[in-house]
Design a protein around this motif. Structure first.
Motif, PDB file in Angstrom:
ATOM      1  N   THR A 188      83.357 120.642 -53.060  1.00  0.00           N
ATOM      2  CA  THR A 188      82.272 121.838 -53.045  1.00  0.00           C
ATOM      3  C   THR A 188      80.843 121.206 -52.999  1.00  0.00           C
ATOM      4  O   THR A 188      79.757 121.721 -52.539  1.00  0.00           O
ATOM      5  N   TRP A 189      80.482 120.034 -53.512  1.00  0.00           N
ATOM      6  CA  TRP A 189      79.424 119.469 -53.600  1.00  0.00           C
ATOM      7  C   TRP A 189      79.048 119.004 -52.286  1.00  0.00           C
ATOM      8  O   TRP A 189      77.719 118.333 -52.305  1.00  0.00           O
ATOM      9  N   ALA A 212      73.473 125.791 -57.177  1.00  0.00           N
ATOM     10  CA  ALA A 212      73.463 126.491 -55.798  1.00  0.00           C
ATOM     11  C   ALA A 212      74.930 126.518 -55.504  1.00  0.00           C
ATOM     12  O   ALA A 212      75.692 127.249 -54.355  1.00  0.00           O
ATOM     13  N   LEU A 213      76.101 125.970 -56.561  1.00  0.00           N
ATOM     14  CA  LEU A 213      77.307 126.469 -56.263  1.00  0.00           C
ATOM     15  C   LEU A 213      77.632 127.909 -56.558  1.00  0.00           C
ATOM     16  O   LEU A 213      77.008 128.392 -57.493  1.00  0.00           O
ATOM     17  N   ASP A 214      78.832 128.183 -56.227  1.00  0.00           N
ATOM     18  CA  ASP A 214      79.304 129.447 -56.850  1.00  0.00           C
ATOM     19  C   ASP A 214      79.678 129.462 -58.079  1.00  0.00           C
ATOM     20  O   ASP A 214      80.569 128.514 -58.455  1.00  0.00           O
ATOM     21  N   PRO A 215      79.306 130.114 -58.992  1.00  0.00           N
ATOM     22  CA  PRO A 215      78.455 131.382 -58.983  1.00  0.00           C
ATOM     23  C   PRO A 215      76.731 130.876 -58.892  1.00  0.00           C
ATOM     24  O   PRO A 215      76.544 130.253 -59.647  1.00  0.00           O
ATOM     25  N   GLN A 216      76.297 131.139 -58.061  1.00  0.00           N
ATOM     26  CA  GLN A 216      74.898 130.483 -57.690  1.00  0.00           C
ATOM     27  C   GLN A 216      74.058 131.278 -59.014  1.00  0.00           C
ATOM     28  O   GLN A 216      74.364 132.414 -59.354  1.00  0.00           O
ATOM     29  N   ASN A 217      73.152 130.350 -59.334  1.00  0.00           N
ATOM     30  CA  ASN A 217      72.466 130.768 -60.444  1.00  0.00           C
ATOM     31  C   ASN A 217      70.917 130.489 -60.144  1.00  0.00           C
ATOM     32  O   ASN A 217      70.211 129.310 -60.081  1.00  0.00           O
ATOM     33  N   LEU A 218      70.069 131.456 -59.725  1.00  0.00           N
ATOM     34  CA  LEU A 218      68.663 131.266 -59.107  1.00  0.00           C
ATOM     35  C   LEU A 218      67.718 131.163 -60.416  1.00  0.00           C
ATOM     36  O   LEU A 218      66.474 131.025 -60.217  1.00  0.00           O
ATOM     37  N   ASP A 320      74.385 129.840 -73.236  1.00  0.00           N
ATOM     38  CA  ASP A 320      75.698 130.266 -72.446  1.00  0.00           C
ATOM     39  C   ASP A 320      75.330 131.162 -71.361  1.00  0.00           C
ATOM     40  O   ASP A 320      74.580 132.000 -71.500  1.00  0.00           O
ATOM     41  N   GLY A 321      75.984 130.989 -70.201  1.00  0.00           N
ATOM     42  CA  GLY A 321      75.772 131.732 -69.051  1.00  0.00           C
ATOM     43  C   GLY A 321      74.484 131.034 -68.225  1.00  0.00           C
ATOM     44  O   GLY A 321      74.520 131.323 -66.850  1.00  0.00           O
ATOM     45  N   ALA A 322      73.963 130.151 -68.614  1.00  0.00           N
ATOM     46  CA  ALA A 322      73.030 129.422 -67.837  1.00  0.00           C
ATOM     47  C   ALA A 322      73.510 128.087 -67.050  1.00  0.00           C
ATOM     48  O   ALA A 322      72.902 127.481 -66.374  1.00  0.00           O
TER      49      ALA A 322
END
Length: 340
Positions: A188-189, A212-218, A320-322
């Motif tokens: 995936t990279w 940018a990978l799933d799950p994307q984090n903007l 957590d979550g970031a």
């Protein structure tokens, strides 16, 4: 510095600066995430019962030498009488060949899982391969986790973590002209939105935008960098077989070059760490606080060799979550190999 050549060594500076653009607020919860994962979590090699049995039959002594103690994940199907010895043992069958492997399910929590198994259940066993016998070699799998009817099958000859996270690897071998250094990145990279080359000062390396990978984090950047510092290209008086002290001096200069431009004031103390396989790395961690109560984390991992240093950097917001891809990074670092 007398250590470096006259031009400045700017490797990933501008890249880091342009990536740290968020303004998250709040207390952070993790400080050495990558180090913790490297020191705690094994990767389990996916292999079939049929393949193991053939290898044992063909070369029993070689099997014991190569496989005893190996962390593996194997899949099998349950038949009548598969669970025996009051749930402390499982006879699992290769789905394609009906070859058999014995699972030791006597450890904590595994016996209870074994007792729940039914005929035709598929199981994935994560555990340690144990060999017994001197002439008549036998093997069993000491179960550390049993997944009943897993949703996905781990591809053969790939690596998985005990929580079922797995990666299909893509080999990278172009950090040096001689292909001395190899490592694997998750497939995936390879996405163009994730992977980019590092080109500063002719240094060969890559940057990966993991958010940018799933799950994307903007909201939060999460990045990994890997490059090779060639002593014969960047030092005034390079030598082979550098001492640990000398390597650490170079590593501190690399850290300095990156962190000074980021405004980090820190006393650099390089630590020696080992992953779960006993492989040693040099390690350094520091926070980065650009303002507004932000507190990013930079974790540096170095692997010196006779000609230079493979340099790695993981950047994330330790809340957590970031961050979602630390296991990806652990997979890459554990796969790193340097030939002389």
């Amino acid at each position: 510095s007398g250590l470096m050549k006259k031009y400045s060594f700017t490797i990933v500076m501008s890249i880091l600066l342009c990536l740290i653009f968020c303004t998250p607020i709040g207390a952070t919860t993790r400080t050495s995430l990558l180090k913790e994962e490297l020191e705690a979590n094994y990767m389990y090699y996916s292999v079939t019962i049929d393949e193991l049995n053939k290898a044992l039959k063909n070369d029993p002594k070689g099997f014991k030498k190569d496989k005893d103690g190996l962390k593996v994940v194997i899949s099998g199907i349950m038949k009548k009488g598969s669970v025996f010895d009051e749930g402390k043992k499982i006879k699992m069958y290769d789905p394609d060949s009906s070859k058999v492997a014995i699972v030791d399910s006597s450890s904590k929590g595994m016996t209870a899982k074994a007792k729940k198994l039914k005929v035709n259940d598929i199981i994935a066993v994560y555990g340690t391969l144990k060999c017994s016998g001197i002439r008549d070699i036998e093997y069993s799998i000491e179960a550390l986790n049993i997944v009943i009817n897993p949703k996905t099958q781990i591809p053969n000859h790939q690596y998985a973590f005990i929580d079922e996270t797995f990666f299909v690897g893509n080999k990278v071998d172009d950090l040096t002209p001689q292909k001395r250094i190899t490592f694997y990145t998750p497939e995936t990279w390879q996405n163009d939105f994730v992977k980019d080359s590092l080109t500063n000062n002719g240094v060969k390396g890559y940057q990966y935008f993991l958010n940018a990978l799933d799950p994307q984090n903007l909201e939060y950047p999460e990045n990994f960098y890997i490059f090779y510092f060639n002593n014969f290209q960047y030092l005034k008086k390079p030598t082979k077989n550098n001492s640990e002290w000398y390597n650490e001096k170079i590593e501190k200069k690399i850290i300095e070059n990156i962190t000074q431009k980021l405004g980090i004031e820190d006393k650099k103390k390089i630590k020696d760490i080992e992953n779960v396989y006993g492989k040693e790395f040099d390690y350094y961690s520091t926070p980065y606080e650009p303002g507004n109560n932000e507190d990013y984390r930079l974790e540096f991992v170095f692997l010196p060799d006779n000609d230079g240093i493979t340099c790695m950097l993981y950047l994330y917001f330790p809340k957590d979550g970031a961050f979602n891809h630390v296991k990806d990074v652990v997979y890459v670092i554990n796969s790193l190999r340097v030939s002389s």
